[in-house]
Design a protein around this motif. Structure first.
Motif, PDB file in Angstrom:
ATOM      1  N   ILE A 128      58.317  32.877  96.582  1.00  0.00           N
ATOM      2  CA  ILE A 128      59.116  33.859  95.845  1.00  0.00           C
ATOM      3  C   ILE A 128      60.219  33.101  95.122  1.00  0.00           C
ATOM      4  O   ILE A 128      60.914  32.278  95.732  1.00  0.00           O
ATOM      5  N   LEU A 143      62.670  44.001  95.050  1.00  0.00           N
ATOM      6  CA  LEU A 143      61.755  43.426  94.059  1.00  0.00           C
ATOM      7  C   LEU A 143      62.447  43.171  92.726  1.00  0.00           C
ATOM      8  O   LEU A 143      62.043  42.283  91.975  1.00  0.00           O
ATOM      9  N   ILE A 146      63.501  39.560  92.222  1.00  0.00           N
ATOM     10  CA  ILE A 146      62.481  38.512  92.168  1.00  0.00           C
ATOM     11  C   ILE A 146      62.099  38.240  90.718  1.00  0.00           C
ATOM     12  O   ILE A 146      61.724  39.169  89.985  1.00  0.00           O
ATOM     13  N   TYR A 149      56.521  34.481  91.143  1.00  0.00           N
ATOM     14  CA  TYR A 149      55.849  33.920  92.303  1.00  0.00           C
ATOM     15  C   TYR A 149      55.188  32.595  91.930  1.00  0.00           C
ATOM     16  O   TYR A 149      54.893  32.332  90.762  1.00  0.00           O
ATOM     17  N   ARG A 187      57.033  38.431  87.720  1.00  0.00           N
ATOM     18  CA  ARG A 187      56.593  39.502  88.617  1.00  0.00           C
ATOM     19  C   ARG A 187      55.800  40.592  87.904  1.00  0.00           C
ATOM     20  O   ARG A 187      54.974  41.264  88.532  1.00  0.00           O
ATOM     21  N   PRO A 193      51.686  41.399  95.147  1.00  0.00           N
ATOM     22  CA  PRO A 193      51.758  40.090  95.795  1.00  0.00           C
ATOM     23  C   PRO A 193      51.250  40.092  97.233  1.00  0.00           C
ATOM     24  O   PRO A 193      51.116  39.024  97.836  1.00  0.00           O
ATOM     25  N   PRO A 219      57.187  40.524 100.712  1.00  0.00           N
ATOM     26  CA  PRO A 219      58.240  39.949  99.867  1.00  0.00           C
ATOM     27  C   PRO A 219      59.500  40.794  99.744  1.00  0.00           C
ATOM     28  O   PRO A 219      60.616  40.262  99.857  1.00  0.00           O
ATOM     29  N   VAL A 223      63.210  39.390 101.033  1.00  0.00           N
ATOM     30  CA  VAL A 223      64.390  39.219 100.183  1.00  0.00           C
ATOM     31  C   VAL A 223      65.555  40.022 100.743  1.00  0.00           C
ATOM     32  O   VAL A 223      66.691  39.532 100.840  1.00  0.00           O
ATOM     33  N   THR A 240      56.765  31.939 102.021  1.00  0.00           N
ATOM     34  CA  THR A 240      56.639  33.130 102.851  1.00  0.00           C
ATOM     35  C   THR A 240      55.679  33.037 104.029  1.00  0.00           C
ATOM     36  O   THR A 240      55.388  34.049 104.672  1.00  0.00           O
TER      37      THR A 240
END
Length: 281
Positions: A128, A143, A146, A149, A187, A193, A219, A223, A240
């Motif tokens: 991430i 999200l 982010i 990825y 993203r 993901p 994810p 976060v 992750t």
């Protein structure tokens, strides 16, 4: 977008991958693919550029897909099937450890077995990349923080990690133990993901053949969770966890040696290839 950094170590240039798979130079529009580049507004500005107007470049080397990483954080035992193969139980909260930023290297650079190593191992992982500061973020909003990825090989020395009377960091942060890339996929291009196939081979033998679907802590949760303990800054990276098939989980265990070749990838995020080398003073 698929963003890349290419060129000699320490002098990487920014680029993007066009629809035909060609790398286009972004140097006229941005200095680097790093924290300052990864906010929504800046990514939207880059996405508005017509790739056909950018020079095509031939890439001899991909660098890490993110530059100037401030924090390189990892989550341990985050796949139920991997926890089972190691004889561990899934933790009731995520296990957080760090990899030294000096471990970071390009996706196809050599991986060096450290001095005194007897149990160097592999781990394909979803990375991430943070795009907006996250501090005490709610999971429902996570999200949005982010940027995208990437593929990470969380190379690990198991004796250093588990047998040397200390935290996992000892076996995780050795030089070259953090190949990242080749692409930072924004993203908007990763629909889910938590449903990505992932794999790793050593010398053509497939050891890991899994999916992010067996990730325990997803994810958005990660976060949010990490942001309760420290602020996450643009350009920080979270690795992750890994599916089953690591070397120490084989019967008998299998560990890396000089001359081995690791190949690994995640659906939609690209592939890596590393040759293993012996320690050199």
């Amino acid at each position: 977008m698929k963003l890349v950094r290419y060129g000699a170590r320490g002098a990487e240039k920014p680029g993007l991958v066009d629809a035909e798979g060609q790398v286009r130079d972004l140097s006229a529009h941005v200095g680097d693919i790093s924290g300052a580049t990864l906010g929504d507004a800046e990514l939207a500005r880059l996405a508005a550029i017509d790739p056909a107007t950018l020079p095509v470049v031939q890439v001899d080397r991909y660098g890490p897909c993110v530059g100037a990483i401030g924090k390189f954080l990892c989550i341990g035992l985050n796949y139920s099937d991997h926890a089972a193969e190691t004889g561990a139980t899934v933790p009731t909260e995520p296990v957080i450890f760090t990899k030294a930023t000096s471990a970071i290297t390009g996706p196809n650079d050599h991986v060096e077995i450290p001095k005194g190593s007897t149990k160097t191992d592999w781990e394909v992982e979803l990375g991430i990349v943070i795009g907006k500061e996250a501090r005490y973020v709610e999971e429902a909003d996570a999200l949005d923080h982010i940027a995208g990825y990437c593929v990470i090989n969380d190379v690990s020395e198991r004796a250093f990690q588990l047998e040397r009377q200390g935290t996992w960091d000892k076996g995780k942060g050795c030089d070259t133990f953090g190949p990242i890339g080749p692409w930072l996929v924004t993203r908007d291009e990763v629909a889910d993901p938590t449903a990505l196939a992932m794999w790793l081979e050593v010398n053509g033998h497939r050891y890991q053949d899994g999916s992010t679907a067996t990730m325990v802590y997803k994810p958005a949760f990660l976060v949010s969770y990490v942001s309760q303990f420290m602020s996450l800054q643009p350009g920080d990276v979270i690795s992750t966890g890994t599916p089953p098939g690591v070397g120490m989980g084989q019967k008998p265990p299998v560990f890396l040696k000089a001359g081995d070749v690791m190949e690994l990838g995640i659906e939609g995020l690209g592939q890596q290839r590393q040759t293993v080398t012996a320690y050199r003073a």
